[in-house]
Write a protein that holds these residues in place. Structure first.
Motif: not given
Ligand code: SF4
Ligand code: SF4
Lengths: 544, 368
Positions: A138, A142-143, A150-151, A153, A155, A187, A514-520, B210, B212-213, B216, B288, B290, B292, B314
């Motif tokens: 990213s 997108d940042p 950051h948090t 998740d 799980r 989870w 890659i800009g993901n906060s939960s599992l990709p 964007e 990013t998911f 999926k 879900e 992901n 911005p 954003r």
């Protein structure tokens, strides 16, 4: 002069040779007493020595007999390269070196029937995952996230996930509520400690892994789950609160289940799950094997067996079709715990995995809580070498195939996919796990890596792999109380905890860019490959 | 990021208002296109509010194909507005030969059917038309729905407005609600279908950002509903999920945010409704979002909605007066069209908030 004995085993026939420097050796005997394989012994050697005692050079020749350490040149006592002698020697006088030049040992070992050993495949240790890069970063559009600030998740689901349209929701005062219970889903942390039994492992080694699990859950907030392996568990643990971290395994021998079933009324809490082991990646089509040398008294007690070599049949008796297995085993195990505990299935990766997964996905009972696929690079405590090296299936494309089969039917995510077999083989499990997740796994399971953290020195290049013998030099894979003493349980548990904490940080280090906060899960677009064939097979971008 | 905006008003207004909302916000690539979905139409469409309105851009051959198809399926044309363009030299617009906005009446045997069945038919017709035009490469169909008009074009929004005479405010094209955006796809190929707002069965959605998911989401949505097609832009994922949650699952609107940006497990576990929220999270894990984002959506019942990603990467702001509410990526847009509003009443939704404007312009906001 000696006569030549061409048929004798000599050093050059053996896979590992001892390199010994007599000048450094003080004959303390440590190496000989450390070697659990009887591969070295004290002996004497007649040497020619030139010495000078005068102030002026005055060389004189003498013959001397000196004490030395010698390699034992028999197949039964062949050095396995474990390196314990080198570890214990205070003077760096001895070490094993790989003999790359000969295969006579393998050839001749066949005299005694099929060769057995532990460890992983030594022939198919290729690393598909190392040809894959996390290549979609990213930037600008997108940042990236900040792995520290950051948090995240981290799980994964474990249990049968219903499609949204089948959720038992009713609308009450504008809010959704559950009309009745849905199948249990936990989870959990996406790294499962995989099934190594008490018996395959020493009780102490098993305890070290279990201690690490408890610590990770209770002190670090990481819901790591551990599978018991086929061998039951101590009653104390079955009746403790910590049972909730354990996934009870049932395999074709049903070892240990007598005790588990008897403990059910006394359980304070439900186990994390049940794992039905149909097959194992290291030796598909072959049942479990625990050689008599390792069936110590406590193993006999936990498993409810006499001292004998314990072979689990290759199949669960009575399961003659997949419907049978779903109906009989899943239903009865679900029922045993009041349908509160997810019941998953573990199979060896195979060309047929997709069919198995499709069957599970389409089963009308919606009762399978997870599909664990174990690749050829999985480890084992004991197996026929022919199975280890020549049967099985790599895990990476198999996970992808199964995921895509689910995608095709819109069923992805309903039966969580867990992949194992070689995860962390090069030491970095987070990278492996991350790539597997992007390809469609919900999580991964690891076993060999855990015992390596405890001290196991075995590898997939033929080092040690003597887990079947009862002579494990690190005390991990043996029931010999003197050897088990070598294992520092607390230290080992700490290493596992430290590793998982690092794993967690490293996973975030990959999620953030890659800009993901939960599992990709299934984010194959985040991966690229430098190998065109791999890219094509996995459906990811080829880059060069 | 592209800037997005919307206006909902008690009084019908001309599309120029939407342009005034957007133009001060323009930056970078923003002047590369113009796209809007108008809902609750007035002006020349006032008498036909219940008659499905087809919005398309096509070639002459495409127009003929559409006509033949509609005729052969017994749709009766009741009204039509074909803009007469102001094709002055020097305009930055990649115009299509024809823009057709045409009201139809349902085939006779369908007129007494319940609305739910009509909705399915309208979608099927639009998908079929899209397929025909796409195969032949003769045009684009954006929406086919009562009281909804879609206009999309590539070029400078000011010039596009000149071309369609939107600056004239001649009262022919009026609406009480519009969702708008002034940019063509900057990440991938420029295709008219990739420009948001997107429309599906009464749901309109614009997204800035964007997703990013995307992969999926797309892989999952493809098998959820026949109307989830195209995927020329990752913003379509938001629309399809909105449609799925509200139209297919029929869940209350509160749950949309729980699907696209679920709460972290640590928070879910502290809630009374944790069973429901966990079930949603696990069953719809592949929906879900992901990355911005901010979205603005219009619902079939006329309500307007905005919310942003779970990290608030954003911006978005909601401003209001007694007769109008406007939403924009940046406040300068609001200042342009409603300079006299009470700015202290502006709402900057946070990452867990949803803001909904109902038909009386009452603003509802809640935390997920
Ligand atoms: S390497 Fe291991 S098996 Fe070989 S001699 Fe040393 S201690 Fe014994
Ligand atoms: S150290 Fe023990 S567990 Fe490791 S390979 Fe050797 S015998 Fe097996």
């Amino acid at each position: 002069m000696e006569t030549i004995k061409v048929r004798d085993i000599t050093k050059s026939d053996l896979k590992w040779n001892i390199e010994y420097i007599a000048e450094r050796c003080t004959m303390c005997g440590s190496c000989v007493s450390t070697c659990t394989f009887g591969a070295i012994k004290a002996g004497v050697m007649r040497v020619d020595k030139i010495f000078s005692q005068n102030i002026k050079p005055d060389p004189q020749n003498t013959h001397k007999t000196i004490p030395v350490i010698k390699q034992v040149k028999t197949l039964a006592n062949a050095c396995v390269g474990c390196g314990m002698c080198a570890k214990v020697c205070p003077n760096d006088a001895i070490k094993p070196v790989r003999n790359t030049d000969d295969n006579r040992q393998t050839l001749m070992a066949h005299d005694a029937g099929p060769v057995k050993r532990g460890g992983r495949t030594n022939l198919n240790a290729q690393r598909t995952l190392d040809h894959i890069i996390v290549g979609r970063i990213s930037q600008m559009t997108d940042p990236s996230l900040d792995s520290i600030r950051h948090t995240f998740d981290v799980r994964s689901p474990f249990g049968r996930v219903l499609p949204a349209k089948s959720l038992p929701f009713i609308l009450k005062d504008g809010k959704l509520t559950m009309a009745h219970k849905a199948p249990p889903v936990q989870w959990i942390y996406p790294l499962i400690f995989s099934d190594m039994s008490i018996g395959a492992l020493s009780t102490r080694a098993w305890e070290a892994v279990a201690m690490a699990v408890a610590y990770l859950n209770e002190k670090c907030g990481l819901p790591v789950r551990m599978s018991s392996g086929e061998g039951g568990m101590p009653s104390k643990l079955l009746e403790s609160e910590q049972l909730k971290y354990m996934i009870l395994q049932i395999a074709s021998g049903h070892f240990g289940w007598n005790r588990i079933v008897k403990a059910i009324p006394k359980m304070k809490t439900d186990p994390a799950g049940v794992l039905i082991k149909i097959g194992q990646g290291a030796k598909p089509g072959d049942g479990g094997l625990l050689q008599a040398a390792k069936v110590a008294e406590h193993v006999q007690a936990i498993r409810g067996v006499p001292k004998a070599t314990l072979s689990s049949p290759p199949n669960h008796q009575g399961l003659y079709s997949i419907e049978e297995s779903v109906q009989k085993m899943h239903l009865s195990l679900n029922a045993a715990f009041g349908f509160r505990v997810p019941v998953a299935i573990k199979c060896a990766a195979s060309a047929t995995s997709v069919s198995v997964y499709n069957n599970l996905l389409r089963d009308p009972y919606q009762i399978c809580g997870g599909f664990f696929i174990d690749g050829i690079q999985g480890g084992t405590g004991a197996a026929n070498e022919i199975s280890l090296d020549h049967t099985g299936h790599p895990i990476v494309s198999k996970i992808r195939d199964c995921y895509l089969a689910a995608v095709k039917q819109g069923l992805q995510g309903q039966i969580p996919l867990y992949g194992g077999g070689g995860i962390g083989m090069t030491g970095n499990a987070a990278a492996d796990a991350f790539k597997m997740i992007c390809l469609g796994a919900n999580g991964v399971f690891v076993g060999k890596m855990l015992i390596q953290l405890l001290g196991c020195v075995g590898n997939e290049h033929g080092r040690c792999n003597a887990c079947n013998t009862g002579n494990c030099p690190t005390g991990i894979c043996t029931q010999d109380p003197r050897l088990v003493k070598r294992l520092d349980v607390e230290y080992g548990a700490e290493r596992i905890v430290d590793y998982v904490l690092t794993f967690d940080k490293e996973l975030r280090k990959l999620m953030a860019p890659i800009g993901n906060s939960s599992l990709p899960v299934g984010r194959s677009d985040a991966l690229v490959s430098t190998d065109a064939a791999i890219a094509k097979q996995l459906g990811i971008q080829y880059v060069c | 990021m592209c800037r997005i905006g919307s206006i909902k008003s008690k009084v019908a207004f001309s599309p120029s208002k939407a342009l005034y909302l957007m133009l001060p916000q323009q930056e970078g690539h923003d002047n590369s296109g113009f796209a809007m979905v108008m809902q609750d139409l007035y002006g020349i469409f006032t008498p036909y509010k219940d008659k499905p309105l087809l919005s398309l851009a096509c070639t002459q051959r495409g127009a003929q194909m559409v006509e033949d198809f509609m005729d052969s399926h017994n749709w009766e044309q009741v009204a039509e507005w074909i803009p007469v363009p102001n094709d002055q030299p020097g305009l930055d617009i990649k115009a299509m030969p024809y823009y057709i906005f045409r009201n139809y009446d349902y085939p006779e045997y369908y007129r007494d059917k319940p609305m739910a069945e009509k909705e399915e038919l309208l979608l099927d017709m639009r998908l079929k038309l899209r397929e025909i035009l796409e195969k032949a490469g003769e045009g684009y169909v954006y929406s086919f729905w009562p009281d909804v008009l879609t206009l999309k074009e590539i070029g400078d929004p000011r010039d596009i407005a000149t071309y369609f005479r939107l600056w004239d405010d001649n009262g022919c094209l009026m609406a009480k609600s519009v969702v708008v955006q002034c940019r063509q796809n900057t990440n991938y190929d420029i295709v008219r279908y990739a420009a948001h707002p997107f429309f599906l069965q009464g749901y309109t959605l614009c997204a800035n950002g964007e997703n990013t998911f995307y992969t999926k989401n797309k892989e999952f949505q493809k098998s959820l509903h026949r109307g989830y097609v195209g995927f020329e832009s990752d913003s379509q994922n938001f629309l399809y999920t909105l449609h799925y949650v509200l139209h297919e699952l029929k869940w209350p609107i509160e749950y949309y945010k729980h699907v696209i940006t679920p709460l972290p497990f640590t928070e879910i576990n502290q809630r009374e409704d944790k069973d429901v929220l966990t079930s949603i999270r696990q069953s719809l894990a592949h929906l879900e979002i992901n990355g911005p984002n901010t979205i603005i959506a219009n619902l079939p019942d006329g309500r307007m909605l905005t919310c942003c990603d779970s990290k608030k990467l954003r911006p978005v702001v909601v401003g209001r007066t007694d007769t109008m509410v406007a939403i924009a990526s940046e406040v300068c847009g609001l200042n342009e069209i409603m300079p006299d509003r009470d700015m202290s009443q502006d709402i900057y939704p946070n990452e867990r908030e949803v803001v909904v404007i109902d038909n009386d312009l009452e603003v509802q906001r809640w935390k997920q």
